[in-house]
Design a protein around this motif. Structure first.
Motif, PDB file in Angstrom:
ATOM      1  N   PRO A 184      35.226  -5.287 -17.514  1.00  0.00           N
ATOM      2  CA  PRO A 184      34.883  -3.936 -17.987  1.00  0.00           C
ATOM      3  C   PRO A 184      34.250  -3.973 -19.375  1.00  0.00           C
ATOM      4  N   ARG A 185      33.658  -2.856 -19.774  1.00  0.00           N
ATOM      5  CA  ARG A 185      33.039  -2.800 -21.101  1.00  0.00           C
ATOM      6  C   ARG A 185      34.066  -2.516 -22.191  1.00  0.00           C
ATOM      7  N   ARG A 186      35.197  -1.951 -21.783  1.00  0.00           N
ATOM      8  CA  ARG A 186      36.226  -1.646 -22.776  1.00  0.00           C
ATOM      9  C   ARG A 186      37.097  -2.879 -23.038  1.00  0.00           C
ATOM     10  N   PRO A 187      37.441  -3.136 -24.311  1.00  0.00           N
ATOM     11  CA  PRO A 187      38.404  -4.205 -24.577  1.00  0.00           C
ATOM     12  C   PRO A 187      39.773  -3.845 -23.998  1.00  0.00           C
ATOM     13  N   VAL A 188      40.526  -4.869 -23.648  1.00  0.00           N
ATOM     14  CA  VAL A 188      41.863  -4.649 -23.086  1.00  0.00           C
ATOM     15  C   VAL A 188      42.846  -5.579 -23.772  1.00  0.00           C
ATOM     16  N   VAL A 189      43.959  -5.007 -24.206  1.00  0.00           N
ATOM     17  CA  VAL A 189      45.032  -5.814 -24.784  1.00  0.00           C
ATOM     18  C   VAL A 189      46.242  -5.726 -23.870  1.00  0.00           C
ATOM     19  N   ALA A 190      46.827  -6.877 -23.562  1.00  0.00           N
ATOM     20  CA  ALA A 190      48.064  -6.907 -22.786  1.00  0.00           C
ATOM     21  C   ALA A 190      49.209  -7.296 -23.702  1.00  0.00           C
ATOM     22  N   LEU A 191      50.310  -6.578 -23.606  1.00  0.00           N
ATOM     23  CA  LEU A 191      51.505  -6.920 -24.386  1.00  0.00           C
ATOM     24  C   LEU A 191      52.669  -7.092 -23.428  1.00  0.00           C
ATOM     25  N   LEU A 192      53.232  -8.286 -23.389  1.00  0.00           N
ATOM     26  CA  LEU A 192      54.391  -8.530 -22.528  1.00  0.00           C
ATOM     27  C   LEU A 192      55.631  -8.721 -23.391  1.00  0.00           C
ATOM     28  N   ALA A 193      56.622  -7.885 -23.150  1.00  0.00           N
ATOM     29  CA  ALA A 193      57.900  -8.031 -23.852  1.00  0.00           C
ATOM     30  C   ALA A 193      58.796  -8.895 -22.979  1.00  0.00           C
ATOM     31  N   VAL A 194      58.986 -10.151 -23.403  1.00  0.00           N
ATOM     32  CA  VAL A 194      59.618 -11.163 -22.556  1.00  0.00           C
ATOM     33  C   VAL A 194      60.990 -11.549 -23.101  1.00  0.00           C
ATOM     34  N   ALA A 195      62.016 -11.408 -22.273  1.00  0.00           N
ATOM     35  CA  ALA A 195      63.362 -11.815 -22.699  1.00  0.00           C
ATOM     36  C   ALA A 195      64.212 -12.044 -21.459  1.00  0.00           C
ATOM     37  N   GLU A 196      65.359 -12.678 -21.674  1.00  0.00           N
ATOM     38  CA  GLU A 196      66.346 -12.794 -20.607  1.00  0.00           C
ATOM     39  C   GLU A 196      67.602 -12.065 -21.072  1.00  0.00           C
ATOM     40  N   ASN A 197      68.055 -11.111 -20.268  1.00  0.00           N
ATOM     41  CA  ASN A 197      69.254 -10.334 -20.619  1.00  0.00           C
ATOM     42  C   ASN A 197      70.472 -11.065 -20.067  1.00  0.00           C
ATOM     43  N   SER A 198      71.133 -11.816 -20.945  1.00  0.00           N
ATOM     44  CA  SER A 198      72.205 -12.693 -20.486  1.00  0.00           C
ATOM     45  C   SER A 198      73.508 -12.365 -21.219  1.00  0.00           C
TER      46      SER A 198
ATOM     47  N   ASN B   7      67.405  -8.687 -30.002  1.00  0.00           N
ATOM     48  CA  ASN B   7      68.781  -8.387 -29.593  1.00  0.00           C
ATOM     49  C   ASN B   7      69.021  -8.598 -28.112  1.00  0.00           C
ATOM     50  N   VAL B   8      68.112  -8.106 -27.290  1.00  0.00           N
ATOM     51  CA  VAL B   8      68.299  -8.272 -25.844  1.00  0.00           C
ATOM     52  C   VAL B   8      68.287  -9.761 -25.495  1.00  0.00           C
ATOM     53  N   GLY B   9      67.433 -10.530 -26.190  1.00  0.00           N
ATOM     54  CA  GLY B   9      67.267 -11.942 -25.836  1.00  0.00           C
ATOM     55  C   GLY B   9      68.275 -12.876 -26.479  1.00  0.00           C
ATOM     56  N   LYS B  10      69.138 -12.350 -27.357  1.00  0.00           N
ATOM     57  CA  LYS B  10      70.015 -13.190 -28.182  1.00  0.00           C
ATOM     58  C   LYS B  10      70.943 -14.119 -27.415  1.00  0.00           C
ATOM     59  N   ALA B  11      71.464 -13.635 -26.280  1.00  0.00           N
ATOM     60  CA  ALA B  11      72.515 -14.395 -25.601  1.00  0.00           C
ATOM     61  C   ALA B  11      71.977 -15.545 -24.755  1.00  0.00           C
ATOM     62  N   SER B  12      70.686 -15.569 -24.575  1.00  0.00           N
ATOM     63  CA  SER B  12      70.122 -16.591 -23.681  1.00  0.00           C
ATOM     64  C   SER B  12      69.600 -17.785 -24.464  1.00  0.00           C
TER      65      SER B  12
ATOM     66  N   GLY C 242      73.760  -7.952 -19.132  1.00  0.00           N
ATOM     67  CA  GLY C 242      74.372  -8.271 -20.427  1.00  0.00           C
ATOM     68  C   GLY C 242      75.873  -7.999 -20.364  1.00  0.00           C
ATOM     69  N   LEU C 243      76.478  -7.670 -21.496  1.00  0.00           N
ATOM     70  CA  LEU C 243      77.932  -7.442 -21.505  1.00  0.00           C
ATOM     71  C   LEU C 243      78.312  -6.263 -20.609  1.00  0.00           C
ATOM     72  N   SER C 244      77.427  -5.300 -20.449  1.00  0.00           N
ATOM     73  CA  SER C 244      77.629  -4.254 -19.423  1.00  0.00           C
ATOM     74  C   SER C 244      77.179  -4.849 -18.090  1.00  0.00           C
ATOM     75  N   LEU C 245      77.899  -5.885 -17.702  1.00  0.00           N
ATOM     76  CA  LEU C 245      77.472  -6.767 -16.602  1.00  0.00           C
ATOM     77  C   LEU C 245      77.266  -6.020 -15.291  1.00  0.00           C
ATOM     78  N   LYS C 246      76.262  -6.423 -14.562  1.00  0.00           N
ATOM     79  CA  LYS C 246      76.017  -5.828 -13.242  1.00  0.00           C
ATOM     80  C   LYS C 246      77.123  -6.267 -12.279  1.00  0.00           C
ATOM     81  N   ILE C 247      77.563  -5.348 -11.448  1.00  0.00           N
ATOM     82  CA  ILE C 247      78.677  -5.649 -10.544  1.00  0.00           C
ATOM     83  C   ILE C 247      78.265  -5.477  -9.086  1.00  0.00           C
ATOM     84  N   ASN C 248      79.185  -5.832  -8.186  1.00  0.00           N
ATOM     85  CA  ASN C 248      78.991  -5.612  -6.746  1.00  0.00           C
ATOM     86  C   ASN C 248      77.644  -6.108  -6.242  1.00  0.00           C
TER      87      ASN C 248
END
Ligand code: BES
Ligand code: MN
Ligand code: ZN
Length: 501
Positions: free
Chosen positions: A307-321, A232-237, A272-278
């Protein structure tokens, strides 16, 4: 600044000595000076008015040894011994580095270890901090300069203390700074270049180079996995959203639960539609800095920390347009974990995409703990400025780890509260929760309270709101104006000290 930093060399061009405020050179320093500077030029510089003793105050002297060779001596104030901690060393390295770059020093001999030891510092800690300071200072991003800019030639710096404990740690510090600098270069990259696809490419490249595994969810897969916030956030781009998953899995770690690092990666936030102003939109290319910090941390984890512990990275990538396809205020979203969200403000988009990643982490990764980094609210900038990141963590053990890493790296965190009343603030008359309460109460806490609806209560979790600290307007210490890479070193340090049990 420097073209490159190498630990080693002969250190013949410049000697760096230190003194504590109100004190003379200590005996070890005096001994070094006696050889290089028999005529006492440095002692003379120490008497000059600029030698205030304040940490980072530098006076310059030129020493002539018997062979006729001249050595530049930087006489550096170290402040009071009790104030000289690793963070002060990092800043000091920045100040010394600025001077070294200005005078185009090439081969530098540091004679600061006697003073570091006198201040009670561990030489490895001091060496690493010094290397980090130099490495962070050396960051330049001139990729976007063109023909109208003057080309500067930068010197190759060789630097040594001559004590292997310090020098090895200094080299490590330079390497860690490189990971943070990777974060900074991504942050600096403008939104017409650093699109969602570009970030995915960078993650793939990083994985290929460092042996991480990489999976990118996009298009139909996002639908299948009910990544409703990203969709949803990425829909407009025209730049389509994705979830990036990177994994570091050391040998012999099967059965060990991973640390999961989550990053808000909004390649641009128009509101997004609540567009940033000023003019509130300017700088929103840096709304991806949570994800960029996680990428920098993964770089450090795969190349330096291991490190000895496994590491998972999760990136939530979108453009708010914005477009006719944009999601709107009044929309209701049903998340993967069943929670429904009434959208009241499309500018509170970060929490909507983070919710997907947090659900995924709890569902799929069996995490030991989750840490998310996000430029989530302007409110945290009002509250804490650029001095501390806002930390939300109700798990004492994890909070202790994060506070220790913050102390070691100088990436400061300040705990903000959580309470059932804040979670109640987020209740919606229509859906389960709102993405933002239209009253102006406790915005940074509202963000954390919202996110808490998407984290399994039994999993230790920390939310870091980095909206105030991911960039700086000041050129001081080891930073210049621009992105700081905040979080890359903190996360790396945290994993370094995580025994993986
Ligand atoms: N990306 C912004 C937060 C931000 C502000 C980051 C300033 C860096 C500097 C975020 O998506 C946002 O717009 N937050 C709103 C939330 C509000 C609508 C609930 C804010 O803080 O005003
Ligand atoms: Mn926003
Ligand atoms: Zn945002």
């Amino acid at each position: 600044m420097f073209q490159s930093i190498r630990v080693g060399g002969t250190g013949r061009d410049t000697l760096v000595v230190g003194y504590f405020q109100g004190q003379a050179f200590d005996t070890a320093t005096a001994k070094v000076l006696k050889q290089v500077d028999p005529s006492g030029a440095a002692a003379g510089a120490l008497k000059r008015p600029e030698s205030t003793g304040d940490a980072g105050a530098i006076a310059e002297a030129f020493a002539s040894a018997k062979g006729g060779q001249t050595t530049r001596v930087l006489v550096v104030g170290l402040g009071k011994p009790e104030a000289l901690d690793t963070d002060a060393v990092r800043t000091l390295a920045g100040n010394i580095g600025r001077k070294l770059a200005a005078v185009k020093a090439t081969g530098v001999q540091l004679a600061l270890t006697p003073c570091f030891e006198k201040a009670g510092l561990d030489l490895a800690d001091a060496g690493q901090a010094f290397g980090e300071g130099l490495g962070l200072l050396a960051w330049v991003c001139d990729e976007f300069k063109g023909t109208a800019a003057k080309k500067t030639n930068r010197v190759r710096l060789s630097i040594r203390a001559g004590e292997s404990e310090f020098d090895n740690a200094m080299a490590r510090g330079v390497d860690l700074a490189e990971s943070a600098n990777f974060t900074r270069t991504l942050s600096q990259t403008p939104p017409n270049v650093a699109t969602t696809g570009f970030i995915a490419d960078m993650a793939r490249k990083l994985a290929r180079k460092t042996g991480l595994s990489c999976k990118i969810l996009e298009g139909e897969e996002l639908v299948r996995e009910k990544m409703i916030g990203l969709i949803n956030v990425g829909k407009a781009s025209e730049n389509k959203p994705c979830l990036i998953r990177l994994e570091y899995k050391p040998r012999g770690s099967s059965g060990k639960k991973p640390a999961v690092l989550v990053g808000k990666t909004m390649t641009y936030d128009t509101g997004g539609l609540s567009l940033k102003i000023n003019n509130g939109m300017v700088g929103m290319k840096r709304d991806k800095d949570g994800g960029c910090a996680v990428l920098g941390a993964m770089h450090a984890i795969a190349t330096v920390i291991k490190p000895r512990r496994p590491v998972v990275a999760l990136l939530a990538v979108a453009e708010n347009s914005i477009s006719d396809e944009a999601y709107r205020p009044d929309d209701v979203l049903r998340y993967r974990n069943g929670v429904t969200v009434e959208v009241t403000n499309t500018d509170a988009e970060g929490r909507l995409v983070l919710a997907d990643a947090l659900c995924w982490a709890c569902d799929k990764e069996k995490p030991a703990y989750i840490i998310d980094l996000a430029t989530l609210t302007g409110g945290v900038v009002v509250a804490l400025g650029s001095t501390f990141a806002g930390m939300f963590c109700e798990h004492d053990g994890l909070r202790g780890k994060i506070e220790a890493a913050a102390k070691a790296t100088g990436e400061r965190v300040w705990r903000l509260p959580m309470h059932a009343e804040y979670r109640d603030l987020m209740k919606s008359p229509i859906a389960d929760i709102l993405n933002s309460n239209p009253n102006r109460k406790a915005h940074p806490i509202q963000g954390a309270a919202f996110l808490s609806y998407f984290v399994d209560e039994k999993i230790p979790w920390c939310h870091l709101d980095i909206a105030g600290v991911h960039a700086t307007e000041r050129s001081a210490g080891c930073f210049i104006e621009g992105p700081t890479g905040w979080g890359a070193r903190l996360l790396a340090n945290l994993l370094e000290n995580d025994t993986g049990r």
